[in-house]
Structures are given as structure tokens and as C-alpha cells.
Design a protein around this motif. Structure first.
Motif, PDB file in Angstrom:
ATOM      1  N   LEU A 108       0.835  -1.199   0.000  1.00 19.19           N
ATOM      2  CA  LEU A 108       0.000   0.000   0.000  1.00 19.19           C
ATOM      3  C   LEU A 108       0.871   1.251   0.000  1.00 19.19           C
ATOM      4  O   LEU A 108       0.589   2.226  -0.700  1.00 19.19           O
ATOM      5  N   THR A 109       1.967   1.218   0.778  1.00 19.44           N
ATOM      6  CA  THR A 109       2.877   2.368   0.827  1.00 19.44           C
ATOM      7  C   THR A 109       3.503   2.626  -0.540  1.00 19.44           C
ATOM      8  O   THR A 109       3.541   3.761  -1.016  1.00 19.44           O
ATOM      9  N   GLY A 111       2.357   1.690  -3.443  1.00 18.17           N
ATOM     10  CA  GLY A 111       1.302   2.128  -4.349  1.00 18.17           C
ATOM     11  C   GLY A 111       0.972   3.599  -4.172  1.00 18.17           C
ATOM     12  O   GLY A 111       0.778   4.329  -5.151  1.00 18.17           O
ATOM     13  N   ARG A 112       0.920   4.057  -2.929  1.00 18.10           N
ATOM     14  CA  ARG A 112       0.630   5.473  -2.669  1.00 18.10           C
ATOM     15  C   ARG A 112       1.765   6.369  -3.145  1.00 18.10           C
ATOM     16  O   ARG A 112       1.532   7.463  -3.664  1.00 18.10           O
ATOM     17  N   ARG A 113       3.001   5.929  -2.971  1.00 16.68           N
ATOM     18  CA  ARG A 113       4.141   6.719  -3.441  1.00 16.68           C
ATOM     19  C   ARG A 113       4.087   6.893  -4.960  1.00 16.68           C
ATOM     20  O   ARG A 113       4.368   7.975  -5.494  1.00 16.68           O
ATOM     21  N   LEU A 114       3.712   5.838  -5.658  1.00 17.50           N
ATOM     22  CA  LEU A 114       3.619   5.925  -7.112  1.00 17.50           C
ATOM     23  C   LEU A 114       2.485   6.853  -7.534  1.00 17.50           C
ATOM     24  O   LEU A 114       2.615   7.611  -8.507  1.00 17.50           O
ATOM     25  N   GLN A 115       1.362   6.801  -6.806  1.00 14.17           N
ATOM     26  CA  GLN A 115       0.253   7.709  -7.127  1.00 14.17           C
ATOM     27  C   GLN A 115       0.691   9.164  -6.942  1.00 14.17           C
ATOM     28  O   GLN A 115       0.382  10.025  -7.774  1.00 14.17           O
ATOM     29  N   LEU A 116       1.399   9.448  -5.865  1.00  6.72           N
ATOM     30  CA  LEU A 116       1.885  10.811  -5.618  1.00  6.72           C
ATOM     31  C   LEU A 116       2.872  11.254  -6.700  1.00  6.72           C
ATOM     32  O   LEU A 116       2.861  12.408  -7.135  1.00  6.72           O
ATOM     33  N   ALA A 117       3.707  10.316  -7.150  1.00  5.21           N
ATOM     34  CA  ALA A 117       4.667  10.647  -8.213  1.00  5.21           C
ATOM     35  C   ALA A 117       3.949  10.954  -9.520  1.00  5.21           C
ATOM     36  O   ALA A 117       4.315  11.887 -10.240  1.00  5.21           O
ATOM     37  N   ALA A 118       2.901  10.190  -9.837  1.00  2.18           N
ATOM     38  CA  ALA A 118       2.135  10.436 -11.067  1.00  2.18           C
ATOM     39  C   ALA A 118       1.438  11.791 -11.018  1.00  2.18           C
ATOM     40  O   ALA A 118       1.374  12.512 -12.016  1.00  2.18           O
ATOM     41  N   GLU A 119       0.927  12.143  -9.853  1.00  6.55           N
ATOM     42  CA  GLU A 119       0.297  13.464  -9.695  1.00  6.55           C
ATOM     43  C   GLU A 119       1.334  14.573  -9.869  1.00  6.55           C
ATOM     44  O   GLU A 119       1.079  15.574 -10.542  1.00  6.55           O
ATOM     45  N   ALA A 120       2.506  14.391  -9.275  1.00  9.76           N
ATOM     46  CA  ALA A 120       3.550  15.414  -9.354  1.00  9.76           C
ATOM     47  C   ALA A 120       4.042  15.603 -10.789  1.00  9.76           C
ATOM     48  O   ALA A 120       4.282  16.730 -11.230  1.00  9.76           O
ATOM     49  N   GLY A 121       4.205  14.508 -11.525  1.00  9.12           N
ATOM     50  CA  GLY A 121       4.709  14.596 -12.892  1.00  9.12           C
ATOM     51  C   GLY A 121       3.626  14.760 -13.938  1.00  9.12           C
ATOM     52  O   GLY A 121       3.930  14.922 -15.115  1.00  9.12           O
ATOM     53  N   ARG A 122       2.357  14.684 -13.507  1.00  8.10           N
ATOM     54  CA  ARG A 122       1.218  14.741 -14.430  1.00  8.10           C
ATOM     55  C   ARG A 122       1.347  13.685 -15.520  1.00  8.10           C
ATOM     56  O   ARG A 122       1.121  13.926 -16.707  1.00  8.10           O
ATOM     57  N   THR A 123       1.736  12.492 -15.086  1.00  5.71           N
ATOM     58  CA  THR A 123       1.916  11.369 -15.997  1.00  5.71           C
ATOM     59  C   THR A 123       0.862  10.305 -15.701  1.00  5.71           C
ATOM     60  O   THR A 123       0.098  10.413 -14.740  1.00  5.71           O
ATOM     61  N   ILE A 129       1.116  -6.412 -13.768  1.00  3.87           N
ATOM     62  CA  ILE A 129       1.326  -7.193 -12.544  1.00  3.87           C
ATOM     63  C   ILE A 129       0.966  -8.660 -12.765  1.00  3.87           C
ATOM     64  O   ILE A 129       0.249  -9.011 -13.701  1.00  3.87           O
ATOM     65  N   ARG A 130       1.477  -9.477 -11.871  1.00  2.00           N
ATOM     66  CA  ARG A 130       1.045 -10.880 -11.844  1.00  2.00           C
ATOM     67  C   ARG A 130      -0.325 -10.948 -11.200  1.00  2.00           C
ATOM     68  O   ARG A 130      -0.686 -10.094 -10.388  1.00  2.00           O
ATOM     69  N   GLU A 131      -1.079 -11.959 -11.560  1.00  2.00           N
ATOM     70  CA  GLU A 131      -2.453 -12.071 -11.071  1.00  2.00           C
ATOM     71  C   GLU A 131      -2.488 -12.112  -9.543  1.00  2.00           C
ATOM     72  O   GLU A 131      -1.725 -12.837  -8.906  1.00  2.00           O
ATOM     73  N   GLY A 132      -3.320 -11.269  -8.952  1.00  2.41           N
ATOM     74  CA  GLY A 132      -3.459 -11.212  -7.512  1.00  2.41           C
ATOM     75  C   GLY A 132      -2.384 -10.399  -6.815  1.00  2.41           C
ATOM     76  O   GLY A 132      -2.322 -10.393  -5.583  1.00  2.41           O
ATOM     77  N   ALA A 133      -1.533  -9.697  -7.570  1.00  2.75           N
ATOM     78  CA  ALA A 133      -0.422  -8.955  -6.960  1.00  2.75           C
ATOM     79  C   ALA A 133      -0.634  -7.456  -7.022  1.00  2.75           C
ATOM     80  O   ALA A 133       0.324  -6.696  -6.993  1.00  2.75           O
ATOM     81  N   GLY A 134      -1.871  -7.006  -7.088  1.00  3.60           N
ATOM     82  CA  GLY A 134      -2.160  -5.588  -7.221  1.00  3.60           C
ATOM     83  C   GLY A 134      -2.075  -4.838  -5.905  1.00  3.60           C
ATOM     84  O   GLY A 134      -2.019  -5.413  -4.823  1.00  3.60           O
ATOM     85  N   SER A 135      -2.082  -3.510  -6.030  1.00  4.93           N
ATOM     86  CA  SER A 135      -2.038  -2.632  -4.866  1.00  4.93           C
ATOM     87  C   SER A 135      -3.422  -2.047  -4.617  1.00  4.93           C
ATOM     88  O   SER A 135      -4.153  -1.731  -5.556  1.00  4.93           O
ATOM     89  N   ASN A 136      -3.767  -1.877  -3.349  1.00  4.78           N
ATOM     90  CA  ASN A 136      -5.044  -1.237  -3.012  1.00  4.78           C
ATOM     91  C   ASN A 136      -5.074   0.227  -3.425  1.00  4.78           C
ATOM     92  O   ASN A 136      -6.147   0.820  -3.524  1.00  4.78           O
ATOM     93  N   ALA A 137      -3.921   0.813  -3.681  1.00  3.47           N
ATOM     94  CA  ALA A 137      -3.865   2.226  -4.049  1.00  3.47           C
ATOM     95  C   ALA A 137      -4.129   2.461  -5.531  1.00  3.47           C
ATOM     96  O   ALA A 137      -4.280   3.596  -5.957  1.00  3.47           O
ATOM     97  N   THR A 138      -4.211   1.405  -6.334  1.00  2.00           N
ATOM     98  CA  THR A 138      -4.360   1.583  -7.778  1.00  2.00           C
ATOM     99  C   THR A 138      -5.688   2.243  -8.137  1.00  2.00           C
ATOM    100  O   THR A 138      -6.704   2.054  -7.462  1.00  2.00           O
TER     101      THR A 138
END
Length: 200
Positions: A108-109, A111-123, A129-138
Motif C-alpha cells: 500500500l505504501t 502504491g501510494r508513493r507511485l500515485q503521488l509521483a504520477a500526480e507530481a509529474g502529471r503522468t 502485474i502478476r495475477e493477484g499482486a495488485g495494490s489497493n492504491a491503484t
């Protein structure tokens, strides 16, 4: 010129538009095809990040038109370097789409860091991912699989949106030729476009 004017956040045009400034996930055997479809739809520079030991790489000659010229491949040594590379690419404003293939489930941590990076870079980020290996932050999670087709020159895919923070989910059978940003929706088996013949 401010980054906001370079890449404004636009409303989605169809069900397959990935919301900008967010990170999304795709799983299943067809996840790389879905990633290439998204690459065609993003006109800006592309970054694809893979673990260093993975033998399969995107073959430049086989990519859809215009993708190879914009694509930058990175190979990271270990999961820590891979996550760092993803985060830095997402923060890079000129980049339009970051595709990455983490081998371990994202915490989760992370995943949240990546979300913040996408917001910062506007990307936009797309984690394969492998099946069942997702993040709750997606933001969204797609299950992607090839589908057998009766036509010899057709490649069908089933793309299922099974997690969506900002809308509904759904499943589509699509025919994508790999050359343009457009897909053709395929009717479900047994669905009619004309009335049935009256009994004789």
C-alpha cells in the motif's frame, strides 16, 4: 509555460481511457497487448521499465507505428531499483506514459508513493502485474486475456475492468489490429443485430 498548460487533465473519451495523473494496473496473459494499446493512445514520450533479468523485451520492429520512436526502455537491478526507477519516471513531466513490470506485489505504501509521483509529474502509470499482486492504491485494475477468434486474420481480446475508483466496472470483447488507437467492440455470442426470423 507551466506543466498544466502542456498536459491538461482531460475527461475520458471511452471506457479504455486511463485517467491521467494516476497509476493503473493490468494483469493476465494479455496485459502487454493492453499496454501497447495504451502506448498508441499516449502521444508523448513513453517509458517501459523491466527487471534486468527478464529475457523478453519489446521488439522495436514489431511495435505499432510511432511507438518505437517514443519508447525508452529501462532495466532495473532488483525490486528496490525498479520501484525507484518507476517513481522517478512518473515524476518526469515530459513523459506521457510509464509502463512497468514489478515482480512482487506492491505494498500500500509503494502504491501510494507511485500515485503521488504520477500526480507530481502529471503522468499516467500502468503496472503490468502478476495475477493477484495488485495494490489497493491503484486507480483501476484490468484483467486482460486473448480470445480465440473464428477469423484467421483477427485477434480478439477480453478486457475486464474489475476495479475502478472513479466509475463503474465492465467487460468487453475487442478486436484491436495493433496499428491505431481505435478498437472494435465484438458482439457477445448469440446477440442479434436484426430481428429473428418469424417461425415458418
Amino acid at each position: 509555460m507551466q506543466p498544466e498548460t502542456l498536459r491538461p487533465e482531460l475527461p475520458p473519451t471511452d471506457a479504455f481511457d486511463l485517467r491521467g495523473r494516476r497509476v493503473h494496473e493490468a494483469e493476465g496473459r494479455g496485459r502487454r497487448t493492453f499496454a501497447l494499446f495504451q502506448a498508441v493512445r499516449h502521444p508523448d514520450p513513453l517509458v517501459w521499465i523491466l527487471p534486468a533479468h527478464v529475457p523478453e523485451l519489446p521488439m522495436l520492429r514489431g511495435l505499432p507505428k510511432g511507438v518505437g520512436e517514443r519508447l525508452h526502455l529501462f532495466r532495473a537491478e532488483g525490486e528496490t531499483d525498479l520501484l525507484w526507477c518507476i517513481e522517478e519516471a512518473l515524476r518526469s513531466a515530459p513523459v506521457g506514459l510509464v509502463i512497468a513490470e514489478p515482480e512482487k506485489p506492491l505494498s500500500l505504501t509503494a502504491g501510494r508513493r507511485l500515485q503521488l509521483a504520477a500526480e507530481a509529474g502529471r503522468t499516467t502509470g500502468l503496472m503490468l502485474i502478476r495475477e493477484g499482486a495488485g495494490s489497493n492504491a491503484t486507480e483501476t485494475r484490468w484483467a486482460c486475456a486473448p480470445v480465440a477468434s473464428p477469423a484467421a486474420d483477427s485477434t480478439l481480446h477480453c478486457w475486464t475492468l474489475n476495479k475502478n475508483k472513479k466509475g463503474t466496472c465492465g467487460s468487453w470483447i475487442v478486436n484491436w489490429n495493433g496499428a491505431t488507437a481505435a478498437v472494435h467492440l465484438v458482439s457477445e455470442a448469440g446477440q442479434r443485430h436484426q430481428p429473428a426470423e418469424p417461425p415458418g
